[in-house]
Write an enzyme that holds these catalytic residues in place. Structure first.
Site, PDB file in Angstrom:
ATOM      1  N   ASP A 121      42.936  49.091  39.571  1.00 22.02           N
ATOM      2  CA  ASP A 121      42.525  48.772  38.047  1.00 22.02           C
ATOM      3  C   ASP A 121      42.685  47.350  37.985  1.00 22.02           C
ATOM      4  O   ASP A 121      43.090  46.748  36.969  1.00 22.02           O
ATOM      5  CB  ASP A 121      43.018  49.472  36.939  1.00 22.02           C
ATOM      6  CG  ASP A 121      42.902  51.068  36.968  1.00 22.02           C
ATOM      7  OD1 ASP A 121      41.832  51.563  37.356  1.00 22.02           O
ATOM      8  OD2 ASP A 121      43.889  51.709  37.281  1.00 22.02           O
ATOM      9  N   HIS A 125      35.113  52.053  38.682  1.00 17.58           N
ATOM     10  CA  HIS A 125      35.005  50.558  38.435  1.00 17.58           C
ATOM     11  C   HIS A 125      34.175  50.372  37.214  1.00 17.58           C
ATOM     12  O   HIS A 125      33.085  50.677  37.295  1.00 17.58           O
ATOM     13  CB  HIS A 125      34.582  49.752  39.762  1.00 17.58           C
ATOM     14  CG  HIS A 125      33.715  50.415  40.689  1.00 17.58           C
ATOM     15  ND1 HIS A 125      34.162  51.060  41.807  1.00 17.58           N
ATOM     16  CD2 HIS A 125      32.330  50.713  40.642  1.00 17.58           C
ATOM     17  CE1 HIS A 125      33.336  51.687  42.486  1.00 17.58           C
ATOM     18  NE2 HIS A 125      32.325  51.448  41.784  1.00 17.58           N
ATOM     19  N   THR A 146      44.156  61.978  39.942  1.00 22.49           N
ATOM     20  CA  THR A 146      42.892  61.965  38.896  1.00 22.49           C
ATOM     21  C   THR A 146      42.172  63.333  38.951  1.00 22.49           C
ATOM     22  O   THR A 146      41.176  63.431  38.146  1.00 22.49           O
ATOM     23  CB  THR A 146      41.968  60.811  39.387  1.00 22.49           C
ATOM     24  OG1 THR A 146      41.430  61.221  40.720  1.00 22.49           O
ATOM     25  CG2 THR A 146      42.668  59.579  39.423  1.00 22.49           C
ATOM     26  N   LYS A 205      38.951  44.496  40.185  1.00 25.46           N
ATOM     27  CA  LYS A 205      38.240  44.299  41.484  1.00 25.46           C
ATOM     28  C   LYS A 205      36.745  43.990  41.347  1.00 25.46           C
ATOM     29  O   LYS A 205      35.919  43.371  41.945  1.00 25.46           O
ATOM     30  CB  LYS A 205      38.523  45.305  42.805  1.00 25.46           C
ATOM     31  CG  LYS A 205      39.890  45.510  42.860  1.00 25.46           C
ATOM     32  CD  LYS A 205      40.214  46.440  44.187  1.00 25.46           C
ATOM     33  CE  LYS A 205      40.383  47.786  43.620  1.00 25.46           C
ATOM     34  NZ  LYS A 205      41.311  47.992  42.780  1.00 25.46           N
ATOM     35  N   ALA A 206      36.111  45.044  40.452  1.00 29.57           N
ATOM     36  CA  ALA A 206      34.791  45.018  40.378  1.00 29.57           C
ATOM     37  C   ALA A 206      34.068  43.922  39.771  1.00 29.57           C
ATOM     38  O   ALA A 206      33.184  43.284  39.976  1.00 29.57           O
ATOM     39  CB  ALA A 206      34.218  46.378  39.646  1.00 29.57           C
ATOM     40  N   LEU A 246      39.944  34.632  32.631  1.00 33.37           N
ATOM     41  CA  LEU A 246      40.192  34.152  31.345  1.00 33.37           C
ATOM     42  C   LEU A 246      39.629  34.869  30.114  1.00 33.37           C
ATOM     43  O   LEU A 246      39.575  34.719  29.069  1.00 33.37           O
ATOM     44  CB  LEU A 246      40.107  32.661  31.222  1.00 33.37           C
ATOM     45  CG  LEU A 246      40.552  31.711  32.389  1.00 33.37           C
ATOM     46  CD1 LEU A 246      39.972  30.453  32.149  1.00 33.37           C
ATOM     47  CD2 LEU A 246      42.199  31.549  32.332  1.00 33.37           C
TER      48      LEU A 246
HETATM   49  P1  IMP Z   1      44.443  60.816  43.643  1.00 31.52           P
HETATM   50  O1  IMP Z   1      43.836  59.599  44.332  1.00 31.52           O
HETATM   51  O2  IMP Z   1      43.582  61.267  42.664  1.00 31.52           O
HETATM   52  O3  IMP Z   1      44.892  61.925  44.339  1.00 31.52           O
HETATM   53  O4  IMP Z   1      45.833  60.140  42.749  1.00 31.52           O
HETATM   54  C1  IMP Z   1      46.824  59.666  43.373  1.00 31.52           C
HETATM   55  C2  IMP Z   1      47.445  58.651  42.521  1.00 31.52           C
HETATM   56  O5  IMP Z   1      46.383  57.744  42.854  1.00 31.52           O
HETATM   57  C3  IMP Z   1      47.931  58.819  41.082  1.00 31.52           C
HETATM   58  O6  IMP Z   1      48.822  58.044  40.812  1.00 31.52           O
HETATM   59  C4  IMP Z   1      46.374  58.082  40.718  1.00 31.52           C
HETATM   60  O7  IMP Z   1      46.548  57.820  39.045  1.00 31.52           O
HETATM   61  C5  IMP Z   1      46.232  56.757  41.404  1.00 31.52           C
HETATM   62  N1  IMP Z   1      44.841  56.572  41.595  1.00 31.52           N
HETATM   63  C6  IMP Z   1      43.845  57.014  42.160  1.00 31.52           C
HETATM   64  N2  IMP Z   1      42.729  56.354  41.990  1.00 31.52           N
HETATM   65  C7  IMP Z   1      42.852  55.365  41.175  1.00 31.52           C
HETATM   66  C8  IMP Z   1      42.507  53.991  40.891  1.00 31.52           C
HETATM   67  O8  IMP Z   1      41.297  53.838  41.146  1.00 31.52           O
HETATM   68  N3  IMP Z   1      42.919  53.288  40.015  1.00 31.52           N
HETATM   69  C9  IMP Z   1      44.402  53.543  39.720  1.00 31.52           C
HETATM   70  N4  IMP Z   1      45.134  54.421  40.015  1.00 31.52           N
HETATM   71  C10 IMP Z   1      44.361  55.306  40.939  1.00 31.52           C
END
Ligand code: IMP
Length: 475
Positions: free
Chosen positions: A22, A50, A133, A25-26, A452
């Site tokens: 987060d 994204h 997630t 990047k997009a 910004l």
């Molecule tokens: P998973 O990828 O759903 O297995 O989650 C594993 C960890 O990665 C958790 O802490 C999620 O919140 C985090 N996570 C997975 N994808 C993202 C993303 O796109 N942005 C931020 N955190 C992510």
């Protein structure tokens, strides 16, 4: 194309997040997409989210690469990705309803792992410790490695499903039933979801089929013909399955080198590694976060909020962020920054944990993974710290500087951004330019751009990739 690249041979750059996901990047991809012919994914799946400002408004995409609203780009989803066909169908519908024709633009490797109903069940019932997630991505990658479990083939690639949907769907159901039979208590809602998933799968397969690429040499051929590829990393370096803090990580590799495994291209074409970080750091999900405002108490607050389903609306109803901003308690400051800078999960809606800009962590990532340039987003949000007890911009220093100067956190002078023109970076406030110098010195890489504001034209870009003598700036 830069002068030293032969016009008959293209190149690939890899863009990765340097923190916990987060980082925006997009938005950076949106800014630089004009310099590329193909935007490609190489890891992760529908766990990514994204946010893109499309012509018809803001959309959140999970699997379709970020360049989708730049009509000149082609899009590739590499074999290292885990495909959620139900969500992918919805994304294709959403994008095409917005007037974007993806025919001959989107290509999906037929070797992508397919997320199955059993994976949702396993992720749903085992996610609490990590805070995933719940998209089934971890179990999907686990099954990719397991290949066969309890006599059932559990590794399904897209090409298996396309070749023989009936047999593969029967195996998927058997594997999901086996998971359900292991669960105690009422599983009715999971069974209903399983039935609905299997019923709708055939339609999803047919929707995706025209985009499936069976030629493993596709990207290589395009690059030798001169195409410029930008690999778009999902999740971020701190969440890499090996290099992150197990078990609080995602299930795939997020490191730049993996782009050349999961992205189906030879590493001989690699040019630059682009890192994206944000100035107010956030983490969604459990696990270590060294610069977190409020430390363990903030982590416990996050866990309780997730358990109770508390997100943006609830925090808005309960707190006045302008008041919390002035509180002497760092946890209050974290809540205020989250509310004022809109840090809630784009896919899950969960509140994100908030921390100081951590220069030690960035230095480690830059050094370990050969990051050539860094975009730093949300620099405008740093102005909020002026109202806090810090009365300036606090940054966590590198260990080396901290040991030398005897301070862990340094307060840098704040800057005023209301009248600045991002198109003229040399005219930015001198405090902002000084802030950039401190960051570059500490992390050991040039800061190519600073965000910004949320809009694409609010990014001040100091130079373009290929124009800068990168090696000279690295320390
Ligand atoms: P998973 O990828 O759903 O297995 O989650 C594993 C960890 O990665 C958790 O802490 C999620 O919140 C985090 N996570 C997975 N994808 C993202 C993303 O796109 N942005 C931020 N955190 C992510």
């Amino acid at each position: 194309m830069s002068a030293n690249i032969s016009p008959v041979r293209g190149h690939a750059d890899v863009l990765v997040g340097l923190q916990y996901g987060d980082e925006g990047k997009a938005k950076v991809i949106d800014l630089i997409a004009g310099d590329y012919d193909i935007i490609a994914r190489f890891n992760g799946g529908a766990n990514a989210g994204h946010t893109i400002d499309a012509p018809a408004g803001r959309v959140v995409l999970q699997q379709v690469p970020s360049g989708v609203f730049h009509p000149h780009t082609q899009l590739y989803i590499g074999s290292g990705s885990a495909v959620n066909l139900w969500k992918l169908k919805n994304e294709l519908d959403l994008v095409e309803a917005g007037g974007v024709d993806l025919t001959d633009r989107l290509f999906i490797s037929d070797r992508c792992a397919v997320v199955q109903p059993a994976h949702f069940i396993i992720d749903e019932t085992n996610s609490a410790d990590i805070g995933t997630t719940k998209n089934g991505v971890g179990p999907c990658y686990a099954d990719r490695a397991s290949r066969v479990r309890n006599g059932i083939r559990v590794n399904v690639q897209l090409r298996d499903l396309l070749a023989d949907p009936d047999t593969v769907m029967a195996a998927m159901r058997a594997s999901a039933e086996a998971e359900l039979s292991r669960l105690a208590g009422d599983v009715q809602h999971l069974r209903e979801r399983l039935d609905a998933s299997i019923t709708s799968l055939l339609e999803c397969i047919e929707r995706v089929r025209p985009f499936v690429q069976t030629d493993r040499g596709y990207l290589g051929r395009r690059v030798t013909a001169g195409a410029r590829v930008l690999f778009e990393g999902a999740q971020s370096l701190m969440l890499d399955v090996v290099h992150g803090d197990q078990p609080y990580v995602t299930a795939s590799h997020t490191v730049p080198a993996y782009a050349y495994v999961g992205g189906d291209l030879s590493p001989q074409y690699h040019r630059y590694t682009i890192g994206v970080a944000k100035a107010v750091v956030s983490r969604v999900g459990n696990g270590p976060f060294p610069s977190e405002l409020g430390a363990e108490r903030a982590e416990a607050y996050f866990a309780a909020a997730c358990a109770a389903g508390r997100g943006k609306a609830e925090e808005n109803a309960d707190y006045l962020p302008e008041e919390l901003l002035r509180s002497a308690d760092p946890m209050d400051l974290g809540i205020a920054l989250r509310m004022l800078t809109h840090e809630y999960g784009s896919g899950t809606g969960r509140p994100r944990r908030i921390g100081l800009l951590d220069l030690q962590q960035l230095r480690e990532m830059v050094g370990l993974f050969g990051v050539d340039v860094v975009y730093l987003n949300k620099v405008d949000c740093l102005a909020l710290y002026k109202e806090s007890v810090y009365a300036g911009i606090p940054v966590r220093l590198t260990a080396e500087t901290a040991a030398r100067d005897g301070e862990q956190v340094r307060i840098l002078p704040s800057f005023e951004l209301s009248a600045v023109d991002p198109a003229a970076p040399e005219l930015l406030p001198k405090e902002l330019l000084a802030f950039r110098s401190v960051v570059e010195q500490e992390i050991g890489a040039p800061v190519i751009g600073v965000g910004l504001g949320p809009e694409r034209d609010r990014t001040a870009q100091f130079f373009r990739l290929g124009e800068h003598r990168l090696q000279e700036t690295r320390t």
